[in-house]
Design an enzyme around this catalytic site. Structure first.
Site, short mmCIF file in Angstrom:
data_model
loop_
_atom_site.label_atom_id
_atom_site.label_comp_id
_atom_site.label_asym_id
_atom_site.label_seq_id
_atom_site.Cartn_x
_atom_site.Cartn_y
_atom_site.Cartn_z
N GLN A 77 0.81 -1.22 0.00
CA GLN A 77 0.00 0.00 0.00
C GLN A 77 0.84 1.27 0.00
O GLN A 77 0.32 2.37 -0.17
CB GLN A 77 -0.93 0.01 1.21
N CYS A 85 -5.06 0.14 3.89
CA CYS A 85 -4.94 -1.26 4.31
C CYS A 85 -6.26 -2.00 4.21
O CYS A 85 -6.31 -3.16 3.78
CB CYS A 85 -4.38 -1.34 5.72
N HIS A 130 -5.54 -0.98 11.70
CA HIS A 130 -4.94 -1.61 10.52
C HIS A 130 -5.69 -2.90 10.18
O HIS A 130 -6.05 -3.66 11.08
CB HIS A 130 -3.47 -1.93 10.80
N ASN A 179 0.13 -9.22 5.20
CA ASN A 179 0.09 -7.77 5.35
C ASN A 179 0.09 -7.12 3.97
O ASN A 179 0.13 -7.80 2.95
CB ASN A 179 1.29 -7.31 6.19
#
Length: 445
Positions: free
Chosen positions: A64, A70, A366, A387
């Site tokens: 990102q 996110c 997040h 992630n």
């Protein structure tokens, strides 16, 4: 009764500090290396290795970059995982985050105008108005907000609308856009307060939205309306072209999800939120008239059991957490023993999850994706996390989350309703309780 720090107090504090045999050693270590490095516990790496009894194949990790997308990356990643399996797509295939980013900011502008108009007769220092003006729009969001965008605008592959400078580094456009929205808020509030006709207010808002559309088009590029989808399969490198698709057609054909099947489950043990009850948040959303925010609050054991069940059935899980707590980015660790802050400072820091939420110590900030879990004696011990910070952190972008860390700092998962019991389906169907705009469950990932 007030308390003023006296010279005698300072002398006593100094005497206590000087009397500790390790003060000089710790002072040197912490001043030179910082709090995190001085308190890092290497055992956390050994305790949380990258081996899982359930481990989904999910391809390359996305990045990102310098943006707060996110939630968007995580949601689109869950969809591309499914697409990669169905259509044998290459490891580096991604859906366009920039396309969703454009429409999110455009719709958030209109959502902001709507809330400004609804609160225009409140004084400018009213808490609701102040909350609106603090951040008219931002990069963050929620699962339901992405669903609202997809239902209206569809999705496109990244090849159809690639990343731009501003999608990857959103600080500059956010500053200018929020300036514009606050400027517009002054005008809209004045029109309402001066009793202008709704048609005149709508005319002004339409002009403002035209301005926002132009600003966003300059920043991200104007969104595509039709495109050709071209790709080579992962295994046999067979070439495919599907021409002249609209974003909605692409979603229906290549993703094919019924978004109503996926619901938000939260874990909020505060006294003001009952379990097996649904909640929404006042003035939180992006698409006016679109899918609203709705959360079902469950105890932690039920919350985790649903995540395990979905992983067991081969579906990755969107989740939201407080990634800032006891998280080591380079190694990709999220574990309560990552940093021994209490040992380092000889103090007590522990707070319950409920107190952490109520007193502002923790909140969801997040979103990531659960792609695996290690089950020992029927219980999860650690979780594999995809992630969206690129491949240079963790294990090629994948993190390990201890089960204890999940208990403490995980607040939301998105679950397919197929895995909910009849009782949970009935609970999820309840009319939601409306929470205040600043409730911790209203924070955006």
């Amino acid at each position: 009764m007030s308390f003023s720090i006296s010279a005698a107090d300072l002398a006593a504090f100094h005497e206590d500090y000087a009397g500790r045999k390790d003060s000089a050693v710790l002072e040197r270590a912490v001043t030179k290396n910082g709090v995190k490095a001085a308190s890092f516990d290497w055992h956390s790496k050994a305790d949380n290795d990258q081996h899982f009894s359930i481990d989904l194949s999910t391809g390359n990790v996305a990045d990102q970059k310098q943006s707060g997308r996110c939630w968007m990356f995580a949601a689109l990643n869950t969809m591309r995982h499914d697409m990669q399996q169905k259509f044998n797509l290459p490891e580096d295939f991604e859906l366009s985050q920039s396309y969703q980013f454009f429409w999110d900011k455009f719709e958030k502008a209109n959502y902001f105008y709507e809330n400004v108009i609804q609160t225009a007769n409140l004084p400018h220092d009213d808490r609701k108005v102040a909350w609106l003006m603090e951040t008219p729009q931002q990069d963050g969001g929620q699962w339901d907000m992405l669903c609202a965008l997809i239902e209206k605008y569809g999705v496109v592959p990244q090849s159809a609308m690639p990343e731009s400078y501003n999608s990857s580094q959103s600080r500059e456009i956010n500053a200018v856009l929020n300036n514009q929205l606050r400027h517009d808020a002054v005008i809209l509030r004045q029109l309402v307060q001066q009793n202008y006709a709704p048609t005149r207010i709508d005319e002004e808002r339409r002009s403002m939205l035209n301005n926002v559309y132009r600003m966003l088009s300059y920043a991200f590029g104007e969104p595509v309306t039709t495109f050709d989808f071209e790709y080579r399969t992962k295994k046999d490198h067979e070439f495919h072209r599907d021409a002249n698709l609209t974003p909605t057609e692409f979603f229906q054909k290549y993703v094919g999800w019924n978004l109503d099947d996926y619901v938000s489950i939260i874990q909020a043990p505060t006294k003001d939120k009952s379990y097996h009850q649904t909640y929404t948040i006042d003035m939180l959303g992006n698409v006016v008239g679109g899918r609203p925010i709705k959360h079902l609050n469950l105890p932690m054991d039920e919350f985790k059991a649903l995540a395990v069940k979905q992983l067991e059935n081969g579906e990755s899980v969107w989740f939201g957490s407080d990634v800032s707590k006891y998280s080591e980015t380079k190694l990709g660790l999220m574990a309560l023993n990552t940093y021994a802050y209490e040992d380092l400072f000889d103090t007590e820091l522990a707070m319950s999850k409920a107190d952490s939420l109520d007193y502002g110590e923790s909140m969801m900030n997040h979103a990531m994706v659960l792609t695996g879990v290690d089950i020992v004696d029927g219980q999860p011990t650690k979780w594999k996390v995809e992630n969206s910070w690129g491949s240079k952190v963790g294990e090629k972008g994948y993190f390990v989350m201890s089960d204890a860390w999940m208990d403490k700092y995980c607040y939301q998962v998105v679950i397919n309703k197929a895995y909910l019991s009849d009782d949970l389906l009935a609970a999820q169907a309840k009319e939601p309780v409306v929470l205040k705009p600043w409730d911790p469950m209203g924070t955006l990932a």
